[in-house]
Design a protein around this motif. Structure first.
Motif, PDB file in Angstrom:
ATOM      1  N   MET A 133      -2.895  -4.417  -0.718  1.00  0.00           N
ATOM      2  CA  MET A 133      -1.714  -3.634  -0.340  1.00  0.00           C
ATOM      3  C   MET A 133      -1.907  -2.993   1.029  1.00  0.00           C
ATOM      4  N   GLY A 134      -3.117  -2.512   1.288  1.00  0.00           N
ATOM      5  CA  GLY A 134      -3.390  -1.910   2.583  1.00  0.00           C
ATOM      6  C   GLY A 134      -3.418  -2.929   3.705  1.00  0.00           C
ATOM      7  N   VAL A 135      -4.013  -4.087   3.429  1.00  0.00           N
ATOM      8  CA  VAL A 135      -4.074  -5.150   4.439  1.00  0.00           C
ATOM      9  C   VAL A 135      -2.677  -5.623   4.808  1.00  0.00           C
ATOM     10  N   MET A 136      -1.763  -5.620   3.847  1.00  0.00           N
ATOM     11  CA  MET A 136      -0.384  -6.018   4.127  1.00  0.00           C
ATOM     12  C   MET A 136       0.219  -5.147   5.218  1.00  0.00           C
ATOM     13  N   TYR A 137      -0.009  -3.828   5.118  1.00  0.00           N
ATOM     14  CA  TYR A 137       0.554  -2.921   6.123  1.00  0.00           C
ATOM     15  C   TYR A 137      -0.204  -3.002   7.446  1.00  0.00           C
ATOM     16  N   MET A 138      -1.482  -3.344   7.382  1.00  0.00           N
ATOM     17  CA  MET A 138      -2.238  -3.519   8.624  1.00  0.00           C
ATOM     18  C   MET A 138      -1.657  -4.636   9.482  1.00  0.00           C
ATOM     19  N   GLY A 139      -1.042  -5.616   8.832  1.00  0.00           N
ATOM     20  CA  GLY A 139      -0.463  -6.738   9.560  1.00  0.00           C
ATOM     21  C   GLY A 139       0.926  -6.459  10.099  1.00  0.00           C
ATOM     22  N   SER A 140       1.399  -5.212   9.935  1.00  0.00           N
ATOM     23  CA  SER A 140       2.740  -4.867  10.383  1.00  0.00           C
ATOM     24  C   SER A 140       2.775  -4.648  11.888  1.00  0.00           C
ATOM     25  N   ALA A 141       3.978  -4.764  12.453  1.00  0.00           N
ATOM     26  CA  ALA A 141       4.168  -4.485  13.876  1.00  0.00           C
ATOM     27  C   ALA A 141       4.249  -2.992  14.159  1.00  0.00           C
ATOM     28  N   VAL A 142       4.299  -2.169  13.108  1.00  0.00           N
ATOM     29  CA  VAL A 142       4.343  -0.716  13.277  1.00  0.00           C
ATOM     30  C   VAL A 142       2.991  -0.228  13.791  1.00  0.00           C
ATOM     31  N   LEU A 143       2.992   0.429  14.925  1.00  0.00           N
ATOM     32  CA  LEU A 143       1.748   0.845  15.582  1.00  0.00           C
ATOM     33  C   LEU A 143       0.909   1.750  14.705  1.00  0.00           C
ATOM     34  N   THR A 144       1.526   2.712  14.072  1.00  0.00           N
ATOM     35  CA  THR A 144       0.772   3.701  13.290  1.00  0.00           C
ATOM     36  C   THR A 144       0.247   3.145  11.967  1.00  0.00           C
ATOM     37  N   TRP A 145       0.662   1.958  11.594  1.00  0.00           N
ATOM     38  CA  TRP A 145       0.158   1.332  10.375  1.00  0.00           C
ATOM     39  C   TRP A 145      -0.973   0.358  10.647  1.00  0.00           C
ATOM     40  N   ASN A 146      -1.141  -0.031  11.885  1.00  0.00           N
ATOM     41  CA  ASN A 146      -2.116  -1.057  12.244  1.00  0.00           C
ATOM     42  C   ASN A 146      -3.508  -0.439  12.358  1.00  0.00           C
ATOM     43  N   SER A 147      -4.073  -0.076  11.226  1.00  0.00           N
ATOM     44  CA  SER A 147      -5.372   0.597  11.204  1.00  0.00           C
ATOM     45  C   SER A 147      -6.078   0.318   9.887  1.00  0.00           C
ATOM     46  N   ALA A 148      -7.411   0.270   9.941  1.00  0.00           N
ATOM     47  CA  ALA A 148      -8.212   0.076   8.727  1.00  0.00           C
ATOM     48  C   ALA A 148      -8.130   1.279   7.800  1.00  0.00           C
ATOM     49  N   LEU A 149      -7.583   2.388   8.302  1.00  0.00           N
ATOM     50  CA  LEU A 149      -7.426   3.576   7.468  1.00  0.00           C
ATOM     51  C   LEU A 149      -6.447   3.332   6.327  1.00  0.00           C
ATOM     52  N   VAL A 150      -5.508   2.404   6.530  1.00  0.00           N
ATOM     53  CA  VAL A 150      -4.475   2.163   5.512  1.00  0.00           C
ATOM     54  C   VAL A 150      -5.072   1.585   4.230  1.00  0.00           C
ATOM     55  N   PRO A 151      -5.785   0.441   4.280  1.00  0.00           N
ATOM     56  CA  PRO A 151      -6.397  -0.054   3.032  1.00  0.00           C
ATOM     57  C   PRO A 151      -7.445   0.893   2.474  1.00  0.00           C
ATOM     58  N   LEU A 152      -8.164   1.592   3.367  1.00  0.00           N
ATOM     59  CA  LEU A 152      -9.161   2.552   2.899  1.00  0.00           C
ATOM     60  C   LEU A 152      -8.504   3.655   2.082  1.00  0.00           C
ATOM     61  N   GLY A 153      -7.372   4.150   2.571  1.00  0.00           N
ATOM     62  CA  GLY A 153      -6.671   5.213   1.864  1.00  0.00           C
ATOM     63  C   GLY A 153      -6.122   4.773   0.519  1.00  0.00           C
ATOM     64  N   ILE A 154      -5.533   3.568   0.469  1.00  0.00           N
ATOM     65  CA  ILE A 154      -4.961   3.103  -0.793  1.00  0.00           C
ATOM     66  C   ILE A 154      -6.059   2.844  -1.826  1.00  0.00           C
ATOM     67  N   MET A 155      -7.203   2.338  -1.377  1.00  0.00           N
ATOM     68  CA  MET A 155      -8.329   2.179  -2.300  1.00  0.00           C
ATOM     69  C   MET A 155      -8.820   3.541  -2.795  1.00  0.00           C
TER      70      MET A 155
END
Length: 315
Positions: A133-155
């Motif tokens: 789920m986090g990797v999905m958002y990392m692949g987004s064009a949204v600048l603030t979502w393109n970070s390894a923090l996203v999958p880390l947070g969801i985990m």
């Protein structure tokens, strides 16, 4: 917050699914550390339907989000097909494992050793689902979502939200006396603490990243007015969960295992799990389940607010 409200179904999806799937992490910890009676295992298995039902609600929310082609197009704009496929595969894998586990357990054909292995596998699958789920958002064009923090947070959400939900299943199944007399309280609290630290770090770091990126475009601007208030509310939910979990699993600051099978250990058992107890005993001793419910509600609010912030922090 208008963007977050617009995508409320996905906020619910990314709140409920990690927490519900993470409940199997809590259950795995319980089965790896505690030997439950056959009667309690049967009741625990019945109550395992609770996280599965919450999981279903989360997926229903995602189906609502995807039911409108225009909404789905705006939601996943700029996301590659590969991360979406990863989410689909991880989701189907987890659901299949969780449902098969529950069915086998309900039939009474899951002995102690296979139960430990199977529940651990389902717990690992829940982390894989959160990662996808986090990797999905990392692949987004949204600048603030393109970070390894996203999958880390969801985990982190899966662990911090899943352990108390797993403990609630144990409590509803009547297995808390046995769990308290084992290493479960200490291990569960450590795992929940790790998940909480990871969650808070990821949410806080992403807020700082979004603010710094926004300031580069708008000098002195604030990416989300009142963002620190939302962050404090989210952190408070995680802290309240840890407090209630500790109060439930370690009454008086010690586990029943540390106290031994003494009168002190018996006094730590909730009323619903004991036959001879003073009806005028303190409320904290009468039942641990309400405290566990409160802790789950607190962490649910914490994760929900964090996800609202996530969707609001996009530009």
């Amino acid at each position: 917050m208008d963007l977050a409200l617009l995508q409320l179904p996905m906020v619910l999806f990314t709140t409920l699914v990690p927490m519900a799937s993470g409940a199997f992490i809590g259950l795995a910890v319980a089965f790896l550390t505690t030997r439950f009676s056959k009667e309690h295992l049967e009741r625990i298995d019945r109550w395992t339907l609770l996280p599965l039902a919450i999981l279903a609600v989360g997926y229903i929310a995602s189906f609502v989000a995807l039911s409108s082609p225009q909404y789905a197009l705006s939601l996943f704009q700029g996301i590659d097909i590969a991360p979406l496929s990863f989410v689909g595969i991880a989701g189907m894998l987890f659901v299949a494992l969780a449902v098969v586990y529950w069915i086998i357990a309900m039939t009474g054909n899951l002995p102690e050793r296979p139960r430990k292995v199977f529940s651990s596998v389902v717990g690992v699958a829940s982390l894989l689902l959160a990662l996808s789920m986090g990797v999905m958002y990392m692949g987004s064009a949204v600048l603030t979502w393109n970070s390894a923090l996203v999958p880390l947070g969801i985990m982190g959400f899966a662990v911090a939200g899943g352990v108390p939900l797993g403990a609630l299943v144990i409590g509803l199944g009547g297995g808390l006396p046995e769990a308290r007399a084992s290493r479960f309280p200490a291990v569960a609290l450590i795992v929940a603490l790790v998940g909480t630290i990871v969650s808070i770090f990821a949410v806080s770091a992403q807020l700082l990243f979004a603010q710094s990126a926004f300031s580069a475009y708008v000098a002195g601007g604030e990416v989300l007015p009142g963002s620190w208030v939302y962050l404090i509310i989210s952190i408070a939910g995680f802290v309240a969960m840890l407090a209630t979990l500790r109060s439930t699993l370690m009454p008086g600051g010690r586990t029943a295992a540390a106290l031994g099978r003494t009168a002190g250990a018996a006094a730590a058992i909730p009323l619903r799990d004991r036959e001879d107890v003073d009806i005028d005993a303190p409320v904290g001793i009468r039942s641990a389940v309400p405290l566990l419910v409160a802790g789950n509600a607190a962490v649910l609010i914490g994760i929900f607010v964090a996800r609202m912030m996530f969707y609001a922090l996009q530009f």
